[in-house]
Design a protein around this motif. Structure first.
Motif, PDB file in Angstrom:
ATOM      1  N   LYS A   1       0.841  -1.197   0.000  1.00  0.00           N
ATOM      2  CA  LYS A   1       0.000   0.000   0.000  1.00  0.00           C
ATOM      3  C   LYS A   1       0.878   1.249   0.000  1.00  0.00           C
ATOM      4  O   LYS A   1       2.100   1.173   0.008  1.00  0.00           O
ATOM      5  N   LYS A   2       0.154   2.405  -0.036  1.00  0.00           N
ATOM      6  CA  LYS A   2       0.812   3.716   0.024  1.00  0.00           C
ATOM      7  C   LYS A   2       1.785   3.904  -1.141  1.00  0.00           C
ATOM      8  O   LYS A   2       2.911   4.368  -0.960  1.00  0.00           O
ATOM      9  N   MET A   3       1.308   3.535  -2.326  1.00  0.00           N
ATOM     10  CA  MET A   3       2.100   3.777  -3.529  1.00  0.00           C
ATOM     11  C   MET A   3       1.587   5.026  -4.241  1.00  0.00           C
ATOM     12  O   MET A   3       0.444   5.442  -4.040  1.00  0.00           O
ATOM     13  N   ILE A   4       2.408   5.590  -5.076  1.00  0.00           N
ATOM     14  CA  ILE A   4       2.063   6.821  -5.793  1.00  0.00           C
ATOM     15  C   ILE A   4       1.401   6.433  -7.115  1.00  0.00           C
ATOM     16  O   ILE A   4       1.907   5.602  -7.881  1.00  0.00           O
ATOM     17  N   GLU A   5       0.236   7.074  -7.342  1.00  0.00           N
ATOM     18  CA  GLU A   5      -0.493   6.762  -8.574  1.00  0.00           C
ATOM     19  C   GLU A   5       0.296   7.236  -9.793  1.00  0.00           C
ATOM     20  O   GLU A   5       0.950   8.278  -9.774  1.00  0.00           O
ATOM     21  N   GLY A   6       0.190   6.436 -10.836  1.00  0.00           N
ATOM     22  CA  GLY A   6       0.819   6.802 -12.102  1.00  0.00           C
ATOM     23  C   GLY A   6       2.287   6.498 -12.165  1.00  0.00           C
ATOM     24  O   GLY A   6       2.923   6.789 -13.182  1.00  0.00           O
ATOM     25  N   VAL A   7       2.899   5.948 -11.112  1.00  0.00           N
ATOM     26  CA  VAL A   7       4.332   5.641 -11.096  1.00  0.00           C
ATOM     27  C   VAL A   7       4.476   4.131 -11.206  1.00  0.00           C
ATOM     28  O   VAL A   7       3.893   3.399 -10.398  1.00  0.00           O
ATOM     29  N   PRO A   8       5.244   3.603 -12.161  1.00  0.00           N
ATOM     30  CA  PRO A   8       5.437   2.149 -12.287  1.00  0.00           C
ATOM     31  C   PRO A   8       6.327   1.615 -11.161  1.00  0.00           C
ATOM     32  O   PRO A   8       7.300   2.262 -10.761  1.00  0.00           O
ATOM     33  N   TYR A   9       5.989   0.434 -10.626  1.00  0.00           N
ATOM     34  CA  TYR A   9       6.701  -0.187  -9.511  1.00  0.00           C
ATOM     35  C   TYR A   9       7.093  -1.601  -9.881  1.00  0.00           C
ATOM     36  O   TYR A   9       6.508  -2.230 -10.784  1.00  0.00           O
ATOM     37  N   GLU A  10       8.098  -2.145  -9.099  1.00  0.00           N
ATOM     38  CA  GLU A  10       8.499  -3.543  -9.146  1.00  0.00           C
ATOM     39  C   GLU A  10       8.624  -4.050  -7.715  1.00  0.00           C
ATOM     40  O   GLU A  10       8.986  -3.278  -6.809  1.00  0.00           O
ATOM     41  N   VAL A  11       8.363  -5.359  -7.481  1.00  0.00           N
ATOM     42  CA  VAL A  11       8.480  -5.964  -6.143  1.00  0.00           C
ATOM     43  C   VAL A  11       9.311  -7.226  -6.246  1.00  0.00           C
ATOM     44  O   VAL A  11       9.425  -7.819  -7.328  1.00  0.00           O
ATOM     45  N   ARG A  12       9.912  -7.659  -5.080  1.00  0.00           N
ATOM     46  CA  ARG A  12      10.682  -8.897  -5.001  1.00  0.00           C
ATOM     47  C   ARG A  12      10.542  -9.494  -3.603  1.00  0.00           C
ATOM     48  O   ARG A  12      10.121  -8.812  -2.669  1.00  0.00           O
ATOM     49  N   ILE A  13      10.997 -10.776  -3.448  1.00  0.00           N
ATOM     50  CA  ILE A  13      10.746 -11.551  -2.224  1.00  0.00           C
ATOM     51  C   ILE A  13      12.075 -12.062  -1.671  1.00  0.00           C
ATOM     52  O   ILE A  13      12.990 -12.423  -2.440  1.00  0.00           O
ATOM     53  N   PHE A  14      12.174 -12.150  -0.287  1.00  0.00           N
ATOM     54  CA  PHE A  14      13.273 -12.807   0.430  1.00  0.00           C
ATOM     55  C   PHE A  14      12.654 -13.899   1.303  1.00  0.00           C
ATOM     56  O   PHE A  14      11.650 -13.657   1.991  1.00  0.00           O
ATOM     57  N   ALA A  15      13.275 -15.084   1.312  1.00  0.00           N
ATOM     58  CA  ALA A  15      12.861 -16.167   2.209  1.00  0.00           C
ATOM     59  C   ALA A  15      13.755 -16.175   3.445  1.00  0.00           C
ATOM     60  O   ALA A  15      14.969 -15.935   3.346  1.00  0.00           O
ATOM     61  N   VAL A  16      13.171 -16.480   4.615  1.00  0.00           N
ATOM     62  CA  VAL A  16      13.900 -16.419   5.889  1.00  0.00           C
ATOM     63  C   VAL A  16      13.673 -17.729   6.632  1.00  0.00           C
ATOM     64  O   VAL A  16      12.536 -18.202   6.743  1.00  0.00           O
ATOM     65  N   ASN A  17      14.770 -18.348   7.114  1.00  0.00           N
ATOM     66  CA  ASN A  17      14.668 -19.469   8.052  1.00  0.00           C
ATOM     67  C   ASN A  17      15.472 -19.131   9.299  1.00  0.00           C
ATOM     68  O   ASN A  17      15.911 -17.979   9.490  1.00  0.00           O
ATOM     69  N   ALA A  18      15.691 -20.123  10.175  1.00  0.00           N
ATOM     70  CA  ALA A  18      16.391 -19.865  11.441  1.00  0.00           C
ATOM     71  C   ALA A  18      17.833 -19.473  11.228  1.00  0.00           C
ATOM     72  O   ALA A  18      18.457 -18.887  12.116  1.00  0.00           O
ATOM     73  N   ILE A  19      18.377 -19.772  10.040  1.00  0.00           N
ATOM     74  CA  ILE A  19      19.790 -19.489   9.798  1.00  0.00           C
ATOM     75  C   ILE A  19      19.971 -18.063   9.319  1.00  0.00           C
ATOM     76  O   ILE A  19      20.895 -17.362   9.719  1.00  0.00           O
ATOM     77  N   GLY A  20      19.089 -17.593   8.456  1.00  0.00           N
ATOM     78  CA  GLY A  20      19.242 -16.253   7.927  1.00  0.00           C
ATOM     79  C   GLY A  20      18.287 -15.994   6.791  1.00  0.00           C
ATOM     80  O   GLY A  20      17.281 -16.691   6.592  1.00  0.00           O
ATOM     81  N   VAL A  21      18.627 -14.980   5.983  1.00  0.00           N
ATOM     82  CA  VAL A  21      17.791 -14.507   4.889  1.00  0.00           C
ATOM     83  C   VAL A  21      18.423 -14.943   3.569  1.00  0.00           C
ATOM     84  O   VAL A  21      19.655 -14.840   3.380  1.00  0.00           O
ATOM     85  N   SER A  22      17.555 -15.431   2.682  1.00  0.00           N
ATOM     86  CA  SER A  22      18.044 -15.897   1.375  1.00  0.00           C
ATOM     87  C   SER A  22      18.381 -14.707   0.482  1.00  0.00           C
ATOM     88  O   SER A  22      18.141 -13.544   0.841  1.00  0.00           O
ATOM     89  N   LYS A  23      18.892 -15.016  -0.693  1.00  0.00           N
ATOM     90  CA  LYS A  23      19.098 -13.989  -1.701  1.00  0.00           C
ATOM     91  C   LYS A  23      17.755 -13.562  -2.262  1.00  0.00           C
ATOM     92  O   LYS A  23      16.776 -14.304  -2.199  1.00  0.00           O
ATOM     93  N   PRO A  24      17.638 -12.317  -2.829  1.00  0.00           N
ATOM     94  CA  PRO A  24      16.331 -11.871  -3.334  1.00  0.00           C
ATOM     95  C   PRO A  24      15.913 -12.619  -4.604  1.00  0.00           C
ATOM     96  O   PRO A  24      16.746 -13.114  -5.369  1.00  0.00           O
ATOM     97  N   SER A  25      14.588 -12.686  -4.770  1.00  0.00           N
ATOM     98  CA  SER A  25      14.041 -13.295  -5.988  1.00  0.00           C
ATOM     99  C   SER A  25      14.177 -12.311  -7.150  1.00  0.00           C
ATOM    100  O   SER A  25      14.553 -11.139  -6.973  1.00  0.00           O
ATOM    101  N   GLU A  26      13.814 -12.780  -8.341  1.00  0.00           N
ATOM    102  CA  GLU A  26      13.802 -11.907  -9.494  1.00  0.00           C
ATOM    103  C   GLU A  26      12.661 -10.901  -9.353  1.00  0.00           C
ATOM    104  O   GLU A  26      11.594 -11.232  -8.809  1.00  0.00           O
ATOM    105  N   PRO A  27      12.826  -9.622  -9.827  1.00  0.00           N
ATOM    106  CA  PRO A  27      11.737  -8.648  -9.692  1.00  0.00           C
ATOM    107  C   PRO A  27      10.533  -9.054 -10.521  1.00  0.00           C
ATOM    108  O   PRO A  27      10.629  -9.752 -11.530  1.00  0.00           O
ATOM    109  N   SER A  28       9.360  -8.596 -10.050  1.00  0.00           N
ATOM    110  CA  SER A  28       8.126  -8.842 -10.784  1.00  0.00           C
ATOM    111  C   SER A  28       8.056  -7.920 -12.001  1.00  0.00           C
ATOM    112  O   SER A  28       8.875  -7.010 -12.166  1.00  0.00           O
ATOM    113  N   LYS A  29       7.043  -8.158 -12.853  1.00  0.00           N
ATOM    114  CA  LYS A  29       6.821  -7.268 -13.973  1.00  0.00           C
ATOM    115  C   LYS A  29       6.355  -5.908 -13.466  1.00  0.00           C
ATOM    116  O   LYS A  29       5.664  -5.824 -12.461  1.00  0.00           O
TER     117      LYS A  29
END
Length: 1266
Positions: A797-825
């Motif tokens: 939420k709280k995005m600016i209208e009319g501005v294109p955005y991209e999102v990505r994901i990190f997975a987390v377990n007890a050891i740490g955080v993974s590398k990021p996924s590929e960005p979305s369209k």
């Protein structure tokens, strides 16, 4: 040596020999005697009593002077050091004027031995500390001229408090001769005390003696560790007369308190009588005595040598005592003042205590001597000579009649002519008493002192050598039965109390000191002290030889098992100490030390490793010791439970270093082997190696790998056994990155995204995900969540209208955080606008309805294309689009409506994302023309006089209300306005009056009228055009004197249409005609110009001034003023004071005011009057008095009325009236409170038309009634 009177013997009350028959005659008053030494002893300077046990050469009774008793003699507690010249008794003068005879003194004891400087320690008090009855029966006088105990208080009995739990021995009262030493002793038992108690010594009620220690006073404290007794001593050295008085000892310990009072009597050491000058004796201590204030700040008595010197130099010429005795009581003060006696109160007390002179004895031709002295066991003859032999004679002892008895040879009565003789045989301590003889109504008294002979030691004590725990008995024989002796050890008195280990017994002339259970501390020199000598012997107490029946044995004990060390020695009652490795062993909960007869045991309930070592037993008092060695063994154990590993599994992150420390135990230290499967891990390994220490073993993996996962085995061995254990090691890593997320739905400032979990979780469950987003053109990612998201969906939420955005994901377990996924369209959020705001009805006709609104609060990135207006008839839901095309304006008129119908209207905002939510009127609109009465809203600044200067522009806008089509007309002073002079422009809502260049002719009152059909509203505007004033009309020189000139002028003819505010006066020298300003802003029409130069001739001119400024020209004096030299006299005219009194006059009237309901408003005006007027406010001709809604102020002539939160009821005519003794004045104004709503406001609020019509009709009725 004991005291000769034997009054303080602790052995009980002495028996008196009294005849069995007793007469009923009342006992005579008691007499106290004071014994004097034989004249030979005084002449030779010898002691009156032998100290070597021999009897004195003369056994004849010694006559002494009798003294009437006043107070009981205090018991002696402590040591008394008589001076070498002291004889222990005093001879009283027979003269009636003798002060000592009138006062009376207590008989001090004779010296104890030939060493006068030796201090005798105070005897240990017996359980019964009360004074014996004979001692209590006799009274001796105690007088002191100091500030100690007052004479009138000496007759009062002393209340001795009972013994408390603190003081086991209290200091007793005592007496000492001048220059002697005395010691007072107090003892406190410390058995139940944790620390030393606090003791304080006081003299009188308040003087703390701790600050007085020095050469005459010493305080000492000692503690006996055997008896657990604190001893506190107060030593008085070289006592003086003023040391006499009452003392007090206070003991404090926590919440316990105990105190004891005692008296000290200081006696004169001289033998003869002395005459005391009462004029110096009864002077205040402030007259400069040398020793005043050493202990009690009194200093009323001087030293003996000072008094003798005073008698030699200043012998009183008159006997003041005789004068006082013969004078009346009311003359005492006059006599004391005459002879310089300042202590009148003490003198009166002394006179009260003086015995009255007895009449001369007529029955006795020769009376008894004042006192007699006899040795113990001797015989004494008391002889009186009667003037009349036929008179019946009776003898008394201590007030009891002595009767002859045929079987008793104690008292023998003889008659020889007129002599009557009483012989007392075998004198004892009981015979030491007061005797009196009564002949008819006359009486003669004396006192008998029985002197005891010194007690000699017949058989001394013998040395003793023994061993501990044996009984010791020391025996000594003295020359007399019942004699008092004192046992000492190493010079210190042996305690013989109830709790003492020493016992003292007496069998006739034999005295014994018994120690039942001897110890080594009893070794020392013991001595016995009697009045006639001492005897001493040495006692040696040694230990018994040590014999070992059973020695300690070395032991090997399993850990946790009990340990018992045992030995037997002789003697059996010898205690001892146990040591481990040289350290003293103290008993505790797990360690017990037992001693029973010959057996000594050390028992430990459960052994520990710390209990191993060398044990030694040392008997107390012996150098010999017994030793043994204890060895503790323990099977090996692996202590995995202390690590708290779940299922004995250790988890480590791949690539990190692992050091696994496993606690182990075993005594001796076990051998440790690490194994993984069949492979042994050596200590010399490179990446994986093992280490072993005394209390733990460790496995180290420098860089962990996934292949290191598995079970590891530990094997421990020592001489007590073997133990094994296993540990599982698990190597974990971070998870793989998830695949690129999908964005199926996009909103105005949000979107919805989904993704799939990663294929590899790193050996640890996935705990959640982190989401990041960024603008497509940017390279900076922003974290959207700080708490892990466990689902695989998310809505950013709280995005600016009319501005294109991209999102990505990190997975987390007890050891740490993974590398990021590929960005979305990339995706762009867009949203419709919010609904329009403030939709209101603007106008209504028979066929049209006009509405207006304001743009939406939120438009968004898609912008705003226009508005869509819809309406429907009330009661239906068929919305009709009024405008086929979008309108960009925020006002729209709906046409083609049927008259009398009711419609609902709504408006929508439209952009590229679609139409917004509609904004609908709350109430239906009636299509019908509405008449709105006109209402002129005059601006606040036009409610007062509007002032402008000539040549300025006048542009006034006056708004008004009214429908339909209001008509506006203007009048100036009741006449139509010339369009060429004033321009007027009217609209449907306001009227504008415009003057391009104002002139003074434009001033006046302008009337504005607004008419709608039959409804009319008017308003008045007051416009004032001001200009510069003209010059004063005439300026004259009124008078000239000295350096002063008086000027008078008249106001200008033209004031510029504004009040004259002042004048400016200038002067010019006739020679130069250069003008200089003398004063500005001057308000009066006359002035005196001062400080003019003598010899000059001046002209003057004056300018007028108003709010526009100074007049363009000035009026000059026609004549000049010549300042002449001094010496000329000016003709003074008679001056009459100006009368400043005037009747009230309002300089600023009240102005009609419009107020808003609920908001405070004020009415203001100004008045000028002298004297100060009384201001009265009225509403509708009714005086306003004590109304909390109104507040009235008056300051510097400005009158203010404040109306708090007015309502329509507060509208009306208000009057301000000012009254003084010269007259009165008043001003009026109209106040209108606007508390309702206009038609337009009601329409904006969506009120139905029929309700608006009803409201407007009621408002008109109210206005007409007003």
């Amino acid at each position: 040596m004991p005291e000769p009177t034997k009054k303080d013997e602790p052995n009980g009350q002495p028996e008196e020999s009294v005849a069995p028959e007793s007469s009923g005659a009342p006992p005579p008053p008691e007499i106290s005697l004071e014994v004097s030494p034989p004249p030979e002893a005084v002449a030779e300077g010898k002691e009156p009593v032998e100290t070597d046990g021999k009897k004195p050469e003369s056994t004849e009774p010694v006559p002494v002077q009798a003294v009437v008793a006043q107070e009981p003699c205090p018991a002696v507690n402590g040591s008394i050091q008589p001076q070498p010249g002291g004889v222990g008794v005093k001879e009283q003068a027979e003269s009636a004027n003798s002060t000592l005879k009138e006062e009376g003194t207590c008989s001090p004891p004779p010296p104890d031995d030939a060493k006068p400087a030796a201090t005798t320690p105070s005897p240990t008090p017996q359980p019964d500390d009360s004074v014996p009855v004979p001692a209590m029966g006799r009274k001796d006088s105690v007088w002191s001229l100091g500030e100690g105990q007052a004479p009138d208080e000496l007759d009062k009995p002393v209340d001795n408090p009972p013994l408390s739990t603190l003081l086991i021995e209290r200091p007793l009262s005592g007496a000492v001769t001048v220059g002697g030493d005395i010691t007072f002793v107090a003892k406190v038992e410390a058995k139940d005390l944790l620390r030393k108690p606090t003791i304080k010594w006081f003299k009188g009620k308040w003087m703390d003696l701790a600050s007085k220690t020095g050469k005459h006073l010493q305080l000492k404290e000692t503690f006996d560790r055997l008896t657990k007794v604190h001893t506190f001593e107060m030593h008085i050295i070289k006592a003086k007369d003023n040391y006499a008085g009452n003392y007090r000892c206070e003991v404090n310990y926590k919440d316990k308190f105990d105190s004891c009072s005692f008296d000290l009597e200081v006696k004169e050491a001289e033998t003869g009588s002395q005459n005391i000058d009462i004029r110096s004796a009864f002077k205040r201590s402030s007259e400069g005595q040398e020793d005043a204030g050493e202990l009690d700040f009194s200093g009323l008595l001087k030293h003996r040598n000072q008094r003798e010197h005073k008698q030699q130099d200043d012998t009183p010429e008159v006997d003041v005592w005789e004068i006082l005795k013969n004078a009346r009581p009311d003359q005492y003060e006059k006599i004391a003042f005459m002879y310089g006696i300042t202590d009148l109160r003490g003198l009166l007390k002394r006179l009260k205590k003086m015995p009255k002179e007895e009449k001369k004895l007529e029955a006795f031709a020769k009376k008894l001597d004042p006192a007699y002295q006899v040795d113990k066991g001797g015989k004494i003859r008391l002889v009186v000579d009667l003037a009349d032999p036929t008179v019946e004679l009776k003898w008394y002892k201590n007030g009891q009649e002595i009767r002859p008895s045929p079987n008793q040879r104690k008292y023998i009565f003889e008659h020889k002519g007129t002599q009557r003789i009483m012989v007392i045989n075998n004198c004892s301590a009981n015979d030491d008493a007061a005797y009196s003889v009564v002949a008819g109504d006359e009486k003669c008294s004396t006192e008998l002192f029985v002197k005891e002979l010194p007690v000699k030691i017949v058989k001394g004590i013998e040395p003793v050598k023994t061993t501990v725990n044996e009984r010791i008995e020391l025996e000594c024989e003295v020359s007399e039965e019942g004699a008092q002796v004192k046992w000492l050890k190493n010079g210190v008195e042996v305690p013989t109390g109830v709790r003492s280990r020493y016992r003292v017994k007496c069998e006739g002339t034999k005295h014994f000191l018994v120690i039942d259970d001897a110890s080594r501390d009893d070794t020392g020199t013991y001595s016995i002290m009697a009045s006639g000598g001492t005897s001493e012997a040495h006692i040696q107490v040694d230990l018994k030889p040590l014999k070992v029946y059973q020695d300690l044995q070395d032991m090997t004990v399993l850990l946790g098992q009990p340990i018992k060390l045992h030995c037997e020695i002789y003697p059996g009652n010898v205690p001892g100490r146990w040591y481990r490795n040289g350290q003293l062993i103290q008993p505790s909960d797990r360690l017990n030390i037992i001693h029973r007869n010959k057996v000594h045991r050390l028992e430990i309930a459960a052994s520990s490793l710390h209990d191993a070592g060398d044990y030694t037993f040392v008997p107390e008092g012996y150098s010999q010791s017994l030793s043994a060695k204890i060895h503790i063994i323990d099977p090996p154990r692996v202590l995995l439970d202390s690590l708290n590993f779940p299922d004995n599994t250790v988890t480590v992150v791949a690539g990190n270093k692992l050091r696994l420390e496993i606690p182990i135990s075993g005594e001796p230290a076990p051998r440790v082997v690490w194994m993984k499967g069949e492979r042994v891990i050596l200590e010399s390994g490179h990446r994986v190696h093992a280490e072993t220490y005394s209390d733990h073993t460790s496995l180290t993996i420098e860089v962990t790998e996934r292949e290191d996962t598995g079970n590891y085995k530990i094997v421990l061995q020592n001489e007590a056994g073997e133990a094994t254990a296993s540990v599982k090691i698990k190597v974990v890593d971070i998870p793989d990155p998830p695949e690129a997320p999908l964005v199926p739905v996009v909103g105005g400032d949000w979107c919805s995204m989904t993704w799939e979990p990663p294929k590899y979780d790193g050996g640890s469950p996935i705990l959640g995900y982190y989401i990041e987003r960024k603008k497509k053109q940017s390279s900076r990612w922003m974290r959207l969540n700080f708490d892990l998201i466990k689902e695989t969906t998310f809505e950013p939420k709280k995005m600016i209208e009319g501005v294109p955005y991209e999102v990505r994901i990190f997975a987390v377990n007890a050891i740490g955080v993974s590398k990021p996924s590929e960005p979305s369209k990339a995706f762009t959020p867009l949203a419709v606008t919010s609904e329009p705001t403030m939709l209101v009805v603007d106008d209504v006709t028979d066929t049209t309805v006009t509405v207006k609104w304001r743009p939406p609060e939120t438009i968004g990135a898609a912008g705003l294309d226009g508005y869509l207006v819809e309406y429907c008839v009330e009661g239906t839901n068929d919305w009709v689009i009024s405008n086929k095309e979008l309108t960009e304006k925020t006002r729209y008129t709906i046409t083609g409506l049927s008259p009398g119908c009711k419609i609902l209207v709504r408006v929508k905002a439209v952009n590229a994302a679609g139409a917004s939510a509609p904004r609908t009127l709350q109430h239906a609109i009636l299509v019908k023309e509405v008449v709105e009465p006109p209402k002129i809203r005059v601006p606040r600044h036009l409610k007062q006089t509007y002032t402008r200067k000539v040549g300025e522009t006048v542009n006034l806008v006056v708004p008004f209300m009214g429908k339909p089509r209001p008509k506006v007309t203007w009048l100036k002073d009741g006449n139509p306005i010339e369009p060429s002079q004033v321009s007027i422009r009217n609209t449907d809502s306001d009227s504008i009056i415009f003057i391009r260049k104002a002139e003074r002719s434009h001033s006046g009152k302008y009337d504005m009228t607004v008419q709608v059909e039959n409804h009319v509203d008017t308003a008045i505007l007051d416009i004032q055009i001001v200009d510069l004033p003209g010059p004063p009309r005439c300026v004259n020189i009124e008078d000239v004197w000295g350096g002063n000139v008086a000027l008078v002028w008249t106001p200008p003819k033209d004031n510029g249409n504004a009040p004259i505010t002042g004048y400016t006066i200038q002067k010019a020298d006739k020679k130069t005609m250069e003008w200089f300003t003398c004063i500005e802003h001057y308000h009066r029409n006359c002035i005196t110009i001062t400080e003019l130069v003598v010899g000059n001739e001046y002209f003057f001119r004056i300018f007028s001034e108003n709010m526009c400024g100074l007049s363009e020209t000035a009026t000059q004096t026609k004549k000049s003023a010549l300042i002449v030299k001094e010496g000329l006299q000016m003709k003074t005219q008679e001056y009459n004071d100006h009368d400043f009194k005037e009747a009230p006059k309002f300089t600023q009237p009240l102005i009609n005011t419009f107020a808003v309901a609920g908001y405070n408003t004020t009415l203001n005006c100004s008045v000028r009057a002298n004297p100060r007027p009384k201001v009265i406010w009225m509403k509708n001709k009714i005086t306003i008095i004590d109304d909390p809604r109104y507040r009235m102020f008056s300051s510097q002539g400005v009158c203010t009325l404040e109306i708090r939160k007015p309502s329509p009821y507060d509208g009306g005519m208000y009057t301000c009236k000012a009254i003084n003794e010269l007259g009165e004045a008043q001003v009026d104004c109209k106040l209108e409170v606007k508390g309702g709503f206009t038609f337009y406001e009601l329409m904006q609020r969506g009120v139905p038309l029929h309700l608006i019509d009803k409201y407007m009709t009621e408002s008109k009725v109210v206005e007409q009634e007003k």
